[in-house]
Design an enzyme around this catalytic site. Structure first.
Site, PDB file in Angstrom:
ATOM      1  N   GLY A  93       0.835  -1.208   0.000  1.00 57.87           N
ATOM      2  CA  GLY A  93       0.000   0.000   0.000  1.00 57.87           C
ATOM      3  C   GLY A  93       0.863   1.248   0.000  1.00 57.87           C
ATOM      4  O   GLY A  93       0.550   2.253  -0.659  1.00 57.87           O
ATOM      5  N   ASP A 313       0.034  -1.074  13.079  1.00 56.89           N
ATOM      6  CA  ASP A 313       0.557  -2.337  12.550  1.00 56.89           C
ATOM      7  C   ASP A 313       0.843  -3.357  13.653  1.00 56.89           C
ATOM      8  O   ASP A 313       1.085  -4.534  13.371  1.00 56.89           O
ATOM      9  CB  ASP A 313       1.844  -2.081  11.745  1.00 56.89           C
ATOM     10  CG  ASP A 313       1.545  -1.379  10.426  1.00 56.89           C
ATOM     11  OD1 ASP A 313       0.364  -1.330  10.020  1.00 56.89           O
ATOM     12  OD2 ASP A 313       2.491  -0.862   9.797  1.00 56.89           O
ATOM     13  N   ARG A 388       1.631  -9.915   8.877  1.00 57.42           N
ATOM     14  CA  ARG A 388       1.548  -9.652  10.325  1.00 57.42           C
ATOM     15  C   ARG A 388       0.628 -10.656  11.040  1.00 57.42           C
ATOM     16  O   ARG A 388       0.811 -10.930  12.217  1.00 57.42           O
ATOM     17  CB  ARG A 388       1.101  -8.217  10.584  1.00 57.42           C
ATOM     18  CG  ARG A 388       2.049  -7.201   9.955  1.00 57.42           C
ATOM     19  CD  ARG A 388       1.971  -5.837  10.587  1.00 57.42           C
ATOM     20  NE  ARG A 388       2.567  -4.839   9.702  1.00 57.42           N
ATOM     21  CZ  ARG A 388       3.879  -4.618   9.571  1.00 57.42           C
ATOM     22  NH1 ARG A 388       4.728  -5.326  10.264  1.00 57.42           N
ATOM     23  NH2 ARG A 388       4.328  -3.698   8.737  1.00 57.42           N
TER      24      ARG A 388
END
Ligand code: S3P
Length: 428
Positions: A93, A313, A388
């Site tokens: 992104g 994140d 993640r």
């Protein structure tokens, strides 16, 4: 690839992290815009930064490797060239949003493409301001990649108040603004990561708690000759692993400590984690240091929604910490998590369901009823091809009593190519 993870009784050792993904990608793009040579030390070999590196080469940068350094000869803002092929942003992104700003600002024509995950992510957030600046953007279903971008009118300056606290959106508009004769301003209500402002040395003002960042052609683009610190978002997995595991002591060396990125340190500290920071120093414009984490008794926490952009994140792995903390923890105001590499609220819920955790999924977060003695035998975790999620599930797997499995585990390489080797190294 399916990874099998056995329970661990102890975690010990020293870890060197992959270089910061956000800074690596900016180092590449800003080196392209600098007219001259940048010497970037410790550039990340992870998939996202490598996608960005091939895109800047298509836009005219010359890149060669000399020992540990990347030598990048930029074109400057005047010398950029329209790419012959699609700019392939892969899973990133950051690459797509920042490069869209460069393409739209410069007046080049380019088509930006991504993998299925990136092609499913909303691009209207960047399309709207770039169109207001005069760009023509053709997007699939009006809001998704592929994006065809060009501009044949003069660039219009923009005064843009960020509707969401997104560093990618902020950086996209500022990068386009760097090509304008008149000043473009981005107004930020909640602070998001500030690597772009720091590394480009942009003018910033605080007016009534809002940050106003300005960019125009008059800004000189500094060379990007510095060494990139380790990725704090990668350190997050070890910080939680060390805190929730018995007999743990991990030293994580050379971690980026940018205050707009490391709210997890404060959060884990409040939860009672035994974390110390050593050797604090500056790596170019970015702070860095070493972190030691030891086994800890964690208690629950309610996260202030205002700091969500500073740990966005880290929320998948923080959810794992919350599962082993005494009491009920709350993540709210994190709707943005649904718009990452996958819908991460759904993916975290899926991970917690797999171990029969006591939790509730909310539209904008999660409520997790933790227990330091929480136990499960084994589970099979879906990663949803999200790096993640795969790494958070691996840390959770260490706490099982049997062998757990992570599906499509190779996706960790998007940000952390050596994660599985590092995990093997510290399990004792
Ligand atoms: C990034 C910003 C964040 C973050 C992403 C990297 C960046 O996204 O989630 O992994 O490099 O600017 P948003 O700013 O869109 O929230």
């Amino acid at each position: 690839m399916i990874k099998e993870i056995s329970p661990s009784l102890s975690l010990k050792g020293t870890l060197t992290l992959p270089p910061d993904k956000s800074i690596s990608q900016r180092a590449a793009i800003f080196s392209l815009l600098h007219e001259g040579v940048s010497e970037v030390g410790n550039y990340s070999s992870a998939q996202d930064p490598q996608s960005t590196l091939s895109c800047i080469q298509q836009l005219g940068a010359e890149v060669k490797k000399e020992g540990e350094k990347l030598i990048i000869k930029g074109t400057g803002r005047k010398g950029l060239k329209s790419p012959d092929k699609d700019l392939d942003c892969g899973n990133s992104g950051t690459a797509m949003r920042l490069l869209s700003g460069v393409v739209a600002g410069s007046g080049l024509s380019a088509k930006l493409v991504g993998d299925p995950s990136l092609s499913a992510r909303d691009m209207t957030r960047i399309i709207k301001p770039l169109e207001q600046m005069g760009a023509h953007i053709l997007a699939r279903n009006s809001g998704y990649a592929p994006l065809f971008i060009n501009r044949n009118e003069p660039l219009k300056p923009l005064k843009f108040e960020l509707p969401i606290p997104s560093a990618q959106l902020k950086s996209c508009v500022l990068l386009a603004g760097l090509f304008g004769e008149e000043v473009t301003q981005v107004i930020e209500v909640l602070p998001s990561r500030d690597h772009t402002e720091r590394l480009l040395n942009l003018d910033q003002k605080l007016v009534q708690d809002r940050k106003i960042i300005s960019a125009s052609w008059a800004d000189e683009i500094p060379n990007q000759s510095y060494t990139i610190p380790g990725d704090f978002s990668a350190a997050a997995f070890w910080l939680v692993a060390g805190a929730i595991q018995q007999n743990a002591e991990l030293l994580i060396e050379n971690v980026g400590l940018n205050p707009t990125r490391n709210a997890l340190l404060e959060i884990l500290g409040e939860m009672g984690a035994d974390i110390t920071i050593e050797n604090e120093r500056m790596e170019g414009a970015e702070p860095a240091g070493d972190i030691v984490v030891k086994s800890s008794a964690l208690k629950a926490i309610e996260i202030d929604p205002k700091i969500i952009p500073n740990c966005i994140d880290e929320l998948p792995i923080l959810s794992v910490a919350m599962l082993f903390a005494e009491g009920t923890s709350v993540i709210s105001g994190a709707e943005e998590l649904r718009h990452k590499e996958t819908d991460r609220i759904m993916a975290i819920s899926n991970m917690l369901k797999a171990v029969e955790a006591n939790f509730e999924e909310q539209e904008d977060g999660l409520i997790i009823h933790g227990d330091p003695d929480f136990s499960f035998k084994s589970a099979t975790f879906e990663s949803f091809h999200d790096h993640r999620i795969a790494m958070a599930a691996a840390v959770l797997s260490l706490k099982g009593t049997g062998i757990s499995k992570i599906q499509d585990a190779e996706c960790a390489a998007v940000s952390y190519p050596t994660f599985w080797d590092d995990l093997k190294k510290v399990i004792k």
